[in-house]
Design a protein around this motif. Structure first.
Motif, PDB file in Angstrom:
ATOM      1  N   ASP A 117       0.939  -1.226  -0.047  1.00  0.00           N
ATOM      2  CA  ASP A 117       0.044  -0.064  -0.081  1.00  0.00           C
ATOM      3  C   ASP A 117       0.956   1.269   0.109  1.00  0.00           C
ATOM      4  OD1 ASP A 117      -2.218   1.841   0.059  1.00  0.00           O
ATOM      5  OD2 ASP A 117      -2.479   1.218   2.213  1.00  0.00           O
ATOM      6  N   TRP A 118       1.189   1.750  -1.273  1.00  0.00           N
ATOM      7  CA  TRP A 118       2.007   2.876  -1.452  1.00  0.00           C
ATOM      8  C   TRP A 118       1.536   4.261  -0.843  1.00  0.00           C
ATOM      9  CZ3 TRP A 118       7.220   1.981  -2.382  1.00  0.00           C
ATOM     10  CH2 TRP A 118       7.684   0.846  -3.038  1.00  0.00           C
ATOM     11  N   LYS A 119       2.201   4.832   0.003  1.00  0.00           N
ATOM     12  CA  LYS A 119       1.749   6.089   0.652  1.00  0.00           C
ATOM     13  C   LYS A 119       2.817   7.181  -0.035  1.00  0.00           C
ATOM     14  CE  LYS A 119      -1.106   4.068   3.388  1.00  0.00           C
ATOM     15  NZ  LYS A 119      -2.544   4.217   3.126  1.00  0.00           N
ATOM     16  N   ARG A 120       2.117   7.849  -0.668  1.00  0.00           N
ATOM     17  CA  ARG A 120       2.793   9.110  -0.993  1.00  0.00           C
ATOM     18  C   ARG A 120       2.798  10.327  -0.138  1.00  0.00           C
ATOM     19  NH1 ARG A 120       4.137  11.325  -5.954  1.00  0.00           N
ATOM     20  NH2 ARG A 120       4.460  13.383  -6.039  1.00  0.00           N
ATOM     21  N   LEU A 121       4.162  10.849  -0.148  1.00  0.00           N
ATOM     22  CA  LEU A 121       4.349  12.041   0.780  1.00  0.00           C
ATOM     23  C   LEU A 121       4.476  13.326  -0.090  1.00  0.00           C
ATOM     24  CD1 LEU A 121       7.430  10.512   2.845  1.00  0.00           C
ATOM     25  CD2 LEU A 121       5.037  10.912   3.631  1.00  0.00           C
ATOM     26  N   THR A 122       3.373  14.057   0.182  1.00  0.00           N
ATOM     27  CA  THR A 122       3.388  15.300  -0.610  1.00  0.00           C
ATOM     28  C   THR A 122       4.281  16.479   0.089  1.00  0.00           C
ATOM     29  OG1 THR A 122       1.597  16.344   1.127  1.00  0.00           O
ATOM     30  CG2 THR A 122       0.701  14.910  -0.925  1.00  0.00           C
ATOM     31  N   ASP A 123       4.372  17.605  -0.563  1.00  0.00           N
ATOM     32  CA  ASP A 123       5.334  18.405  -0.092  1.00  0.00           C
ATOM     33  C   ASP A 123       4.942  19.056   1.443  1.00  0.00           C
ATOM     34  OD1 ASP A 123       7.020  18.428  -2.039  1.00  0.00           O
ATOM     35  OD2 ASP A 123       6.169  20.199  -2.970  1.00  0.00           O
ATOM     36  N   ASP A 124       3.264  19.088   1.732  1.00  0.00           N
ATOM     37  CA  ASP A 124       2.781  19.393   2.869  1.00  0.00           C
ATOM     38  C   ASP A 124       3.020  18.362   3.810  1.00  0.00           C
ATOM     39  OD1 ASP A 124       1.118  21.225   4.502  1.00  0.00           O
ATOM     40  OD2 ASP A 124      -0.322  19.750   4.324  1.00  0.00           O
ATOM     41  N   ASP A 125       3.078  16.980   3.563  1.00  0.00           N
ATOM     42  CA  ASP A 125       3.309  15.898   4.471  1.00  0.00           C
ATOM     43  C   ASP A 125       4.771  16.098   4.963  1.00  0.00           C
ATOM     44  OD1 ASP A 125       0.647  14.889   4.072  1.00  0.00           O
ATOM     45  OD2 ASP A 125       1.284  13.840   2.481  1.00  0.00           O
ATOM     46  N   LEU A 168      13.455  13.869   1.967  1.00  0.00           N
ATOM     47  CA  LEU A 168      12.597  12.978   2.195  1.00  0.00           C
ATOM     48  C   LEU A 168      12.071  12.368   0.942  1.00  0.00           C
ATOM     49  CD1 LEU A 168      10.517  14.596   5.176  1.00  0.00           C
ATOM     50  CD2 LEU A 168      12.239  12.601   5.436  1.00  0.00           C
ATOM     51  N   PRO A 169      11.897  11.010   0.794  1.00  0.00           N
ATOM     52  CA  PRO A 169      11.438  10.462  -0.301  1.00  0.00           C
ATOM     53  C   PRO A 169      10.149  10.837  -0.731  1.00  0.00           C
ATOM     54  CG  PRO A 169      11.321   8.993   1.624  1.00  0.00           C
ATOM     55  CD  PRO A 169      11.984  10.094   2.070  1.00  0.00           C
ATOM     56  N   ASP A 170       9.781  10.562  -1.811  1.00  0.00           N
ATOM     57  CA  ASP A 170       8.201  11.093  -2.099  1.00  0.00           C
ATOM     58  C   ASP A 170       7.337  10.141  -2.049  1.00  0.00           C
ATOM     59  OD1 ASP A 170       9.108  13.228  -3.689  1.00  0.00           O
ATOM     60  OD2 ASP A 170       9.669  12.237  -5.491  1.00  0.00           O
ATOM     61  N   TYR A 171       7.613   8.762  -1.580  1.00  0.00           N
ATOM     62  CA  TYR A 171       6.730   7.714  -1.076  1.00  0.00           C
ATOM     63  C   TYR A 171       7.415   6.977   0.254  1.00  0.00           C
ATOM     64  CZ  TYR A 171       4.021   7.727  -5.357  1.00  0.00           C
ATOM     65  OH  TYR A 171       3.334   8.419  -6.530  1.00  0.00           O
ATOM     66  N   SER A 195       2.204   2.364   8.340  1.00  0.00           N
ATOM     67  CA  SER A 195       1.498   3.491   7.872  1.00  0.00           C
ATOM     68  C   SER A 195       1.330   4.528   9.171  1.00  0.00           C
ATOM     69  CB  SER A 195       0.081   3.258   7.201  1.00  0.00           C
ATOM     70  OG  SER A 195      -0.721   2.560   8.174  1.00  0.00           O
ATOM     71  N   SER A 196       1.626   4.169  10.214  1.00  0.00           N
ATOM     72  CA  SER A 196       1.462   4.988  11.507  1.00  0.00           C
ATOM     73  C   SER A 196       2.791   5.913  11.706  1.00  0.00           C
ATOM     74  CB  SER A 196       1.398   3.898  12.667  1.00  0.00           C
ATOM     75  OG  SER A 196       1.242   4.716  13.879  1.00  0.00           O
ATOM     76  N   VAL A 197       2.745   7.120  10.975  1.00  0.00           N
ATOM     77  CA  VAL A 197       3.911   7.730  11.168  1.00  0.00           C
ATOM     78  C   VAL A 197       4.370   8.221  12.261  1.00  0.00           C
ATOM     79  CG1 VAL A 197       4.902   9.867  10.113  1.00  0.00           C
ATOM     80  CG2 VAL A 197       3.666   8.406   8.547  1.00  0.00           C
ATOM     81  N   ALA A 198       3.294   8.592  13.282  1.00  0.00           N
ATOM     82  CA  ALA A 198       3.602   9.020  14.770  1.00  0.00           C
ATOM     83  C   ALA A 198       4.143   7.958  15.249  1.00  0.00           C
ATOM     84  CB  ALA A 198       2.464   9.455  15.191  1.00  0.00           C
ATOM     85  N   ALA A 199       3.861   6.660  15.256  1.00  0.00           N
ATOM     86  CA  ALA A 199       4.475   5.565  16.111  1.00  0.00           C
ATOM     87  C   ALA A 199       5.930   5.441  15.582  1.00  0.00           C
ATOM     88  CB  ALA A 199       3.690   4.443  16.065  1.00  0.00           C
TER      89      ALA A 199
END
Length: 314
Positions: A117-125, A168-171, A195-199
């Motif tokens: 489940d690829w998660k894209r990282l936007t510039d805002d992310d 940071l990578p794009d995904y 997918s739990s970035v905070a953890a």
């Protein structure tokens, strides 16, 4: 024979003669996995694996002490590998999430791209991540400074900073180095990135990375993908020993957050055969014959080893 992964190059610790400059040695983006025979005393390179580059500098202060500035990277990108029971080297590729198998005779085979489940990282992310990391970095720096002051040492100081957003990578990378294992049946157990970035960030701040000991060097993330397993599960948990354990000394690092790991199990053909969900706050410590799995279980500040048996899917 034996296997060994080449270690990433380190950092120079200042100019010769006590100078205050800092010098960074060029770090490779890949290292060899070397096979050696104890009988013939010969070695050869079986495969190359991508490694994350650690980002830290060492400088010498006016008082003669060394100062390290380390960048915290929540998404280090590196391949992972494990040795199967038949001597096959399995390398999990981080860029597209597939497995390369290198047999003892040197022949190579590859799996198809595994589902993820690829998660894209936007510039805002990325900006929000860096802002969150500033708080984590400051807390880590303050803790290290407090430890240094309590110990009366002035020889070494550490400062932590977040990487810049453009690093940071794009995904979100599908894997983290140091988390892939092989069981007695020749299956590869791969721990996909959470997918739990905070953890992830909290776990990384608590341990400063993985087996490398510095931020960005890999190690298990702080959480696994939620949801029920697709085709099997590890069940059972040994009860902790009775009695009141002694109260341990307070840790300078925050307690790790609650997490659940879900492993992708890939067979020798490179097929994803099932997903296995562990009980909460458990990590795999090793395997035994007959489907036995040894888990490291955390209960508060205490850690136990549990022996469970994998429940095969119908």
């Amino acid at each position: 024979g034996g296997f060994g992964g080449g270690a990433p190059s380190g950092m120079a610790t200042g100019a010769p003669g006590g100078g205050r400059g800092n010098t960074t040695q060029a770090q490779p983006d890949s290292v060899p996995v070397v096979r050696a025979s104890f009988e013939t005393r010969k070695s050869d390179t079986l495969a190359w694996v991508k490694v994350p580059r650690s980002d830290f500098t060492m400088t010498q202060g006016d008082d003669g002490g060394m100062r390290m500035t380390a960048k915290i990277n929540p998404f280090p990108q590196g391949d992972d590998w494990a040795l199967l029971a038949d001597g096959t080297l399995a390398v999990v590729r981080v860029l597209d999430y597939h497995v390369d198998f290198f047999a003892p005779d040197g022949t190579k085979s590859s799996s198809e791209k595994l589902p993820f489940d690829w998660k894209r990282l936007t510039d805002d992310d990325k900006t929000k991540l860096v802002d969150s990391l500033k708080i984590v970095a400051k807390e880590a720096t303050d803790r290290m400074s407090a430890q240094n002051a309590q110990g009366g040492g002035r020889g070494f100081r550490a400062t932590f900073e977040p990487v810049s957003a453009d690093k940071l990578p794009d995904y979100v990378p599908p894997i983290r180095a140091g988390t892939t294992l092989a069981d007695f049946e020749g299956n590869l157990w791969i721990l996909p990135a959470t997918s739990s970035v905070a953890a992830q960030l909290a776990q990384q701040a608590a341990g400063f990375g993985g087996r490398g000991g510095f931020p960005g060097m890999g190690g298990p993330p702080g959480g696994g993908r939620g949801g029920p397993p697709a085709a099997g599960s590890a069940t059972g948990a040994g009860a902790p020993p009775t009695g009141t354990p002694p109260t341990p000394a307070a840790s300078p690092f925050p307690a790790a957050p609650a997490f659940v790991f879900v492993y992708d199990v890939v067979n020798r053909k490179g097929e994803l055969v099932e997903r296995v969900k562990l009980p909460p706050n458990r990590t795999i410590a090793g395997f035994g014959p007959g489907g036995v799995v040894y888990l490291s279980a955390r209960e508060g500040r205490n850690i136990f080893i549990e022996r469970v048996r994998r429940v095969a899917s119908n």
